[in-house]
Design an enzyme around this catalytic site. Structure first.
Site, mmCIF file in Angstrom:
data_model
loop_
_atom_site.group_PDB
_atom_site.id
_atom_site.type_symbol
_atom_site.label_atom_id
_atom_site.label_comp_id
_atom_site.label_asym_id
_atom_site.label_seq_id
_atom_site.Cartn_x
_atom_site.Cartn_y
_atom_site.Cartn_z
ATOM 1 N N GLU A 1 40.653 54.156 33.109
ATOM 2 C CA GLU A 1 39.937 53.269 34.042
ATOM 3 C C GLU A 1 39.490 53.965 35.332
ATOM 4 O O GLU A 1 38.315 53.869 35.701
ATOM 5 C CB GLU A 1 40.811 52.046 34.359
ATOM 6 N N ARG B 1 35.000 46.329 33.930
ATOM 7 C CA ARG B 1 35.182 47.521 34.786
ATOM 8 C C ARG B 1 34.022 48.514 34.667
ATOM 9 O O ARG B 1 34.222 49.729 34.643
ATOM 10 C CB ARG B 1 36.506 48.240 34.464
ATOM 11 N N SER C 1 45.738 50.492 37.368
ATOM 12 C CA SER C 1 45.885 50.656 35.921
ATOM 13 C C SER C 1 45.230 51.953 35.474
ATOM 14 O O SER C 1 44.112 52.256 35.885
ATOM 15 C CB SER C 1 45.212 49.507 35.180
HETATM 16 C C1 LIG Z 1 47.930 49.199 43.523
HETATM 17 C C2 LIG Z 1 46.538 49.071 42.942
HETATM 18 C C3 LIG Z 1 46.170 47.882 42.320
HETATM 19 C C4 LIG Z 1 44.872 47.752 41.775
HETATM 20 N N1 LIG Z 1 44.529 46.565 41.176
HETATM 21 C C5 LIG Z 1 43.301 46.439 40.639
HETATM 22 C C6 LIG Z 1 42.910 45.199 39.987
HETATM 23 O O1 LIG Z 1 43.651 44.242 39.914
HETATM 24 N N2 LIG Z 1 41.665 45.142 39.468
HETATM 25 C C7 LIG Z 1 40.793 46.185 39.533
HETATM 26 O O2 LIG Z 1 39.668 46.059 39.032
HETATM 27 N N3 LIG Z 1 41.131 47.337 40.140
HETATM 28 C C8 LIG Z 1 42.352 47.498 40.688
HETATM 29 N N4 LIG Z 1 42.707 48.677 41.291
HETATM 30 C C9 LIG Z 1 41.757 49.804 41.318
HETATM 31 C C10 LIG Z 1 40.866 49.842 42.577
HETATM 32 O O3 LIG Z 1 41.505 49.264 43.683
HETATM 33 C C11 LIG Z 1 39.561 49.108 42.351
HETATM 34 O O4 LIG Z 1 38.882 49.639 41.242
HETATM 35 C C12 LIG Z 1 38.650 49.158 43.580
HETATM 36 O O5 LIG Z 1 37.572 48.298 43.338
HETATM 37 C C13 LIG Z 1 38.123 50.558 43.889
HETATM 38 O O6 LIG Z 1 37.458 50.536 45.132
HETATM 39 P P1 LIG Z 1 37.461 51.810 46.097
HETATM 40 O O7 LIG Z 1 36.728 51.464 47.329
HETATM 41 O O8 LIG Z 1 38.852 52.299 46.296
HETATM 42 O O9 LIG Z 1 36.640 52.840 45.210
HETATM 43 P P2 LIG Z 1 36.853 54.431 45.099
HETATM 44 O O10 LIG Z 1 38.127 54.692 44.367
HETATM 45 O O11 LIG Z 1 36.705 55.071 46.413
HETATM 46 O O12 LIG Z 1 35.626 54.816 44.179
HETATM 47 C C14 LIG Z 1 35.548 54.362 42.841
HETATM 48 C C15 LIG Z 1 34.204 54.814 42.249
HETATM 49 O O13 LIG Z 1 33.139 54.123 42.905
HETATM 50 C C16 LIG Z 1 32.237 55.051 43.509
HETATM 51 N N5 LIG Z 1 31.821 54.452 44.793
HETATM 52 C C17 LIG Z 1 32.609 54.067 45.820
HETATM 53 N N6 LIG Z 1 31.859 53.503 46.798
HETATM 54 C C18 LIG Z 1 30.576 53.561 46.381
HETATM 55 C C19 LIG Z 1 29.332 53.159 46.950
HETATM 56 N N7 LIG Z 1 29.256 52.581 48.152
HETATM 57 N N8 LIG Z 1 28.193 53.384 46.235
HETATM 58 C C20 LIG Z 1 28.253 53.976 45.024
HETATM 59 N N9 LIG Z 1 29.391 54.395 44.432
HETATM 60 C C21 LIG Z 1 30.534 54.178 45.109
HETATM 61 C C22 LIG Z 1 33.016 56.337 43.676
HETATM 62 O O14 LIG Z 1 32.148 57.453 43.683
HETATM 63 C C23 LIG Z 1 33.922 56.297 42.445
HETATM 64 O O15 LIG Z 1 33.227 56.757 41.315
HETATM 65 C C24 LIG Z 1 43.973 48.834 41.853
HETATM 66 C C25 LIG Z 1 44.353 50.020 42.499
HETATM 67 C C26 LIG Z 1 45.614 50.146 43.031
HETATM 68 C C27 LIG Z 1 46.006 51.422 43.730
#
Ligand SMILES: Cc1cc2nc3c(=O)[nH]c(=O)nc-3n(C[C@H](O)[C@H](O)[C@H](O)COP(=O)(O)OP(=O)(O)OC[C@H]3O[C@@H](n4cnc5c(N)ncnc54)[C@H](O)[C@@H]3O)c2cc1C
Length: 292
Positions: free
Chosen positions: A283, A164, A213
């Site tokens: 996380e 992560r 998580s």
């Molecule tokens: C129900 C649920 C289940 C989940 N299951 C998992 C799982 O199994 N495994 C897992 O790893 N995660 C899981 N997650 C967490 C999450 O979905 C992941 O970490 C996902 O990859 C985050 O992507 P996002 O687009 O929502 O990022 P965001 O939440 O929008 O951003 C996360 C971070 O990345 C940065 N960021 C976003 N886009 C960019 C970009 N283009 N360039 C630079 N920085 C950027 C943001 O500034 C922030 O710091 C889960 C979440 C939920 C709600």
């Protein structure tokens, strides 16, 4: 701000996060292409604006006070181009969609990610993963922009990454990513996805507002199990609650504030530390405006 894309004023960030928490942002900007993003970064630099990048908002816990700055969303970066066993995908593409499209083309590599609700950019930056796989395994190159608007294509070997984590975070804006894909037994992959999805539905509070998580699993242990063994399921601060269904999830049960969530995280972290001398690491990214 000229030629930077679609500009929205006074936007409630509640509507842009899975936890449904976040203050009003002065601007939310959606560049339509790299030129507009470059213009935006120039504007930010010249005017010394604060900014954040937001993907799908599923791994962030956002300050709920007013944000006198700019939220950048790359929703329009949606290209998806196959070339042999490679696919180049814009930051704004949803992982679930990528999993579907690649499976439809006979590639099984993204099966593990089909229920991760994030976009490609956020998922690569945080090296999202599950079921023994992580997204960085599939990365060939990542095209990024730095804070000054310079664009570089990084090889996977240029990026340090682990559980992560990647060195891209807070340093670069991810524009698009080229992944190397593997062909395989699509029917078997679909069946595995179905079973994994059912397990999630049974074990995670997917019907509640959450952010996945809360803690990373410490080495050789499960954060959820440690919390559950301390009987912390159901602990509540204000509108925030440790999920009754999965101890490593905190849900926004009833109009929780940013402070409720952060205090509950801290109280769980402290109990685990006192009981097991294990310092759990949060996380999701906690974003506080005064620390930008
Ligand atoms: C129900 C649920 C289940 C989940 N299951 C998992 C799982 O199994 N495994 C897992 O790893 N995660 C899981 N997650 C967490 C999450 O979905 C992941 O970490 C996902 O990859 C985050 O992507 P996002 O687009 O929502 O990022 P965001 O939440 O929008 O951003 C996360 C971070 O990345 C940065 N960021 C976003 N886009 C960019 C970009 N283009 N360039 C630079 N920085 C950027 C943001 O500034 C922030 O710091 C889960 C979440 C939920 C709600």
């Amino acid at each position: 701000m000229n030629n930077v894309g679609e500009i929205l004023n006074d936007v409630s960030l509640k509507d842009y996060t899975s936890l449904k928490i976040g203050g009003i942002a002065k601007y939310l900007v959606k560049p339509r292409n790299i030129t507009e993003l470059k213009n935006l970064m120039e504007y930010i630099k010249e005017n010394k604006e604060k900014y954040i990048i937001l993907g799908h908002g599923t791994n962030v816990i956002i300050d709920d006070s007013y944000f006198d700055g700019i939220v950048i969303k790359l929703d329009n970066f949606k290209d998806l181009v196959f070339e042999g066993n490679e696919v180049t995908v814009g930051s704004g593409v949803a992982l679930g969609y990528l999993a579907k499209v690649t499976l439809d083309s006979g590639f099984i590599s993204f099966g593990f990610a089909s229920m991760i609700p994030g976009n490609v950019g956020g998922s690569v930056v945080g090296n999202a993963g599950c079921y023994g796989h992580e997204i960085m395994e599939l990365v060939k190159t990542v095209e990024v922009m730095d804070k000054d608007g310079n664009i570089t294509k990084l090889d996977r070997s240029d990026i340090s990454y682990g559980y992560r984590y990647t060195s891209l975070k807070n340093k670069y804006i991810v524009l698009n990513v080229t992944f190397i894909l593997k062909k395989g037994d699509v029917a078997a992959a679909r069946e595995e996805i179905k079973q994994n999805n059912q397990k999630r539905i049974n074990s995670q509070p997917l019907d509640k507002k959450n952010v996945g998580s809360i803690f990373r699993n410490p080495e050789n242990a499960s954060a959820g199990k440690l919390i559950e063994d301390l009987q912390l399921k159901g602990r509540t601060i204000g509108g925030a609650k440790v999920s009754e269904k999965h101890a490593n999830f905190i849900v926004n049960e009833d109009n929780a504030s940013f402070e409720d969530i952060v205090s509950l995280i801290e109280s769980v972290r402290q109990e685990v530390k006192d009981a097991y001398q294990i310092d759990l690491v949060v996380e999701p990214t906690i974003i506080k405006w005064d620390s930008l």
